[in-house]
Scaffold this motif. Structure first.
Motif, short mmCIF file in Angstrom:
data_model
loop_
_atom_site.label_atom_id
_atom_site.label_comp_id
_atom_site.label_asym_id
_atom_site.label_seq_id
_atom_site.Cartn_x
_atom_site.Cartn_y
_atom_site.Cartn_z
N GLY A 195 -2.08 -22.84 -4.36
CA GLY A 195 -2.03 -23.22 -2.96
C GLY A 195 -1.60 -22.13 -2.02
N GLY A 196 -1.52 -20.88 -2.53
CA GLY A 196 -1.11 -19.77 -1.69
C GLY A 196 -2.18 -19.40 -0.68
N ASP A 197 -1.75 -18.83 0.43
CA ASP A 197 -2.71 -18.38 1.43
C ASP A 197 -2.99 -16.89 1.25
OD1 ASP A 197 -0.46 -17.09 2.49
OD2 ASP A 197 -0.12 -18.64 3.99
N LEU A 198 -3.75 -16.32 2.16
CA LEU A 198 -4.18 -14.93 2.06
C LEU A 198 -3.00 -13.97 1.89
CD1 LEU A 198 -6.57 -12.89 2.26
CD2 LEU A 198 -6.13 -12.81 4.73
N ALA A 199 -1.91 -14.22 2.60
CA ALA A 199 -0.76 -13.33 2.53
C ALA A 199 -0.11 -13.33 1.15
CB ALA A 199 0.29 -13.75 3.58
N ASP A 200 -0.34 -14.39 0.36
CA ASP A 200 0.25 -14.48 -0.98
C ASP A 200 -0.53 -13.66 -2.01
OD1 ASP A 200 2.38 -16.29 -0.34
OD2 ASP A 200 0.89 -17.88 -0.19
N TRP A 201 -1.87 -13.64 -1.87
CA TRP A 201 -2.64 -13.00 -2.93
C TRP A 201 -3.35 -11.71 -2.50
CZ3 TRP A 201 -7.72 -12.66 -1.60
CH2 TRP A 201 -8.27 -13.63 -0.76
N GLU A 202 -3.48 -11.46 -1.22
CA GLU A 202 -4.18 -10.24 -0.79
C GLU A 202 -3.50 -8.96 -1.25
OE1 GLU A 202 -5.06 -6.73 1.36
OE2 GLU A 202 -3.19 -7.86 1.66
N PRO A 203 -2.16 -8.86 -1.18
CA PRO A 203 -1.52 -7.61 -1.65
C PRO A 203 -1.81 -7.31 -3.11
CG PRO A 203 0.00 -8.89 -0.32
CD PRO A 203 -1.17 -9.78 -0.58
N MET A 222 -4.52 -8.12 -4.77
CA MET A 222 -5.88 -7.60 -4.86
C MET A 222 -5.93 -6.16 -4.38
SD MET A 222 -7.92 -9.76 -6.27
CE MET A 222 -9.58 -9.22 -5.82
N ARG A 223 -5.08 -5.83 -3.42
CA ARG A 223 -5.01 -4.44 -2.95
C ARG A 223 -4.52 -3.54 -4.09
NH1 ARG A 223 -0.83 -2.99 0.70
NH2 ARG A 223 -0.78 -5.22 1.25
N LEU A 224 -3.56 -4.03 -4.87
CA LEU A 224 -3.08 -3.25 -6.00
C LEU A 224 -4.19 -3.10 -7.04
CD1 LEU A 224 -0.76 -1.85 -7.52
CD2 LEU A 224 -0.23 -4.06 -8.55
N ALA A 225 -4.98 -4.13 -7.24
CA ALA A 225 -6.10 -4.05 -8.19
C ALA A 225 -7.04 -2.92 -7.79
CB ALA A 225 -6.85 -5.38 -8.25
N LYS A 226 -7.29 -2.79 -6.50
CA LYS A 226 -8.16 -1.73 -6.02
C LYS A 226 -7.52 -0.35 -6.26
CE LYS A 226 -10.72 -0.11 -1.96
NZ LYS A 226 -11.02 -0.33 -0.52
N VAL A 227 -6.22 -0.27 -6.06
CA VAL A 227 -5.50 0.98 -6.34
C VAL A 227 -5.62 1.34 -7.81
CG1 VAL A 227 -3.18 1.98 -6.54
CG2 VAL A 227 -3.88 0.85 -4.42
N LEU A 228 -5.44 0.35 -8.69
CA LEU A 228 -5.53 0.59 -10.13
C LEU A 228 -6.93 0.99 -10.55
CD1 LEU A 228 -3.23 -2.34 -11.25
CD2 LEU A 228 -2.88 0.07 -11.85
N LEU A 229 -7.93 0.56 -9.80
CA LEU A 229 -9.30 0.98 -10.07
C LEU A 229 -9.49 2.47 -9.77
CD1 LEU A 229 -12.13 -0.17 -10.86
CD2 LEU A 229 -12.57 -0.43 -8.41
N GLU A 230 -8.71 2.96 -8.78
CA GLU A 230 -8.88 4.33 -8.33
C GLU A 230 -7.96 5.32 -9.04
OE1 GLU A 230 -7.97 3.82 -4.24
OE2 GLU A 230 -9.92 2.88 -3.73
N VAL A 231 -6.86 4.81 -9.66
CA VAL A 231 -5.90 5.70 -10.32
C VAL A 231 -6.50 6.25 -11.60
CG1 VAL A 231 -3.70 5.77 -11.55
CG2 VAL A 231 -3.86 4.58 -9.35
N ALA A 232 -6.41 7.53 -11.76
CA ALA A 232 -6.99 8.17 -12.97
C ALA A 232 -6.04 7.99 -14.15
CB ALA A 232 -7.21 9.64 -12.71
N PHE A 244 -12.51 -13.51 -2.86
CA PHE A 244 -12.09 -12.41 -3.71
C PHE A 244 -13.20 -11.37 -3.86
CE2 PHE A 244 -9.59 -16.09 -5.00
CZ PHE A 244 -8.31 -15.56 -4.99
N ASP A 245 -12.83 -10.11 -3.85
CA ASP A 245 -13.78 -9.02 -3.97
C ASP A 245 -14.58 -9.17 -5.27
OD1 ASP A 245 -14.44 -6.19 -5.14
OD2 ASP A 245 -14.15 -5.84 -2.99
N LEU A 284 7.13 -3.43 -2.64
CA LEU A 284 6.19 -2.41 -3.08
C LEU A 284 4.99 -2.30 -2.14
CD1 LEU A 284 5.04 -0.47 -5.32
CD2 LEU A 284 4.01 -2.52 -6.35
N PHE A 285 4.52 -3.44 -1.65
CA PHE A 285 3.30 -3.45 -0.86
C PHE A 285 3.51 -2.96 0.58
CE2 PHE A 285 2.77 -6.60 -4.25
CZ PHE A 285 1.68 -6.04 -4.89
N ASP A 286 4.76 -2.69 0.91
CA ASP A 286 5.05 -2.07 2.21
C ASP A 286 5.05 -0.55 2.13
OD1 ASP A 286 5.42 -4.57 3.39
OD2 ASP A 286 7.53 -4.64 2.78
N GLU A 287 4.93 -0.03 0.91
CA GLU A 287 4.99 1.41 0.70
C GLU A 287 3.67 2.07 1.07
OE1 GLU A 287 7.50 3.20 -0.10
OE2 GLU A 287 8.97 1.74 -0.82
N PRO A 288 3.71 3.09 1.93
CA PRO A 288 2.46 3.78 2.29
C PRO A 288 1.89 4.59 1.13
CG PRO A 288 4.36 4.89 3.25
CD PRO A 288 4.87 3.62 2.66
#
Length: 302
Positions: free
Chosen positions: A282-290, A292-302, A168-169, A235-239
């Motif tokens: 017991g989830g793999d990367l595909a279960d939790w990586e998206p 964490m990607r949203l967490a990064k987005v929320l860090l950048e959203v003003a 995890f980042d 949602l995580f398929d949305e560009p």
């Protein structure tokens, strides 16, 4: 023997101690329910995750939903929350047995998930209004977990990786821990929260919308929006994930009259916590990586 979906079998056996034995006994449990409540259990047409959920019919012809699961605290707090909601904004609980993990619920008609609405702004407003119908004062004595209890998952994350953050980042995890500390310290009076309010737990009923599957938690209202921002799965398929997330926060802040920044911060902290929960289950990367990607987005959203 019942023909159960493999993913359901895997989830139950990996999540619950005694899950395999519970699955083996499931046909007997359903037969007991039929005898006890005079109902007929029908083959399920629902997507199964942690519990077995299926249509059933009472002796008078009333169509209901039967939900059975491995007895555990979360199922017990769901029963407690449903009793407190008493059908106001939430599906009505008809009867239950804590010890056996059995719930008899009203059948919602037409019962379509909120995802049938194609406009994301409209979905977000509907969800916000559903939240407002649910929030209510907590009883003086209750067994609901607090948001602080849930936040301890981040402590377990550090323990799992010897004080580090493993895959995890590190920056996002540190931010989540800091936010939990600050937000809990400045929280107002806790209310009864749904705890997992997203698009798949809001169903059409008559000409309105009704909520299902409350976890039941004690926390401030601003905490509630996190699960919504992590859904639906597409949602995580949305560009334009960042733009969608920013728009949702604007709508939620306006509709709920809650500070925009507080909504963003809680949602970021929760996204990291949710990712950890997926890993812990017991989830793999595909279960939790998206997430964490949203967490990064929320860090950048003003």
């Amino acid at each position: 023997m019942m023909n159960l979906p493999p993913h359901f079998v895997k989830t139950v056996t990996s999540t619950f101690a005694g899950g395999a034995a519970w699955l083996e006994n499931l046909p007997n449990l359903l037969a007991e329910c039929e005898q006890r409540w005079g109902l007929v259990v029908h083959p399920t047409n629902f997507t199964l995750s942690y519990n077995y959920v299926t249509p059933a019919t009472l002796a008078d012809g009333t169509e209901i939903v039967l939900k059975v699961g491995v007895p555990n605290r979360e199922l017990s707090t769901e029963i407690e929350a449903l009793r407190l909601y008493d059908g106001r904004g939430c599906v009505r609980l008809l009867d239950a047995d804590h010890d056996k993990g059995v719930l008899l619920l009203e059948r919602l008609d037409p019962g379509e998930m909120l995802t049938i609405v194609t406009n994301d702004d409209e979905m977000t407003r509907i969800a916000a209004l559903a939240m407002q119908k649910l929030w209510r004062p907590l009883p003086a004595e209750h067994n609901f977990p607090s948001v602080a209890d849930w936040g301890k998952g981040l402590v377990r994350l550090h323990e799992e990786f010897g004080g580090g953050t493993g895959p995890f980042d590190e920056g996002l995890v540190d931010t989540a821990v800091s936010l939990f500390t600050d937000l809990l310290a400045s929280s107002g009076e806790p209310v009864l929260l749904h705890g997992d309010l997203h698009h798949y737990n809001i169903l059409s009923a008559g000409d309105g919308w009704t909520v299902i599957d409350p976890k039941g938690a004690a926390g401030e209202p601003a905490y509630e929006v996190g699960a919504l921002l992590r859904n639906p799965f597409t949602l995580f398929d949305e560009p334009e994930l960042k733009q969608i997330t920013a728009r949702r926060l604007d709508i939620l802040a306006e509709t709920l009259s809650i500070d925009h920044e507080r909504l963003r911060q809680w949602s970021l902290a929760q996204a990291v916590l949710s990712a950890w929960w997926s890993y812990e289950d017991g989830g793999d990367l595909a279960d939790w990586e998206p997430t964490m990607r949203l967490a990064k987005v929320l860090l950048e959203v003003a």
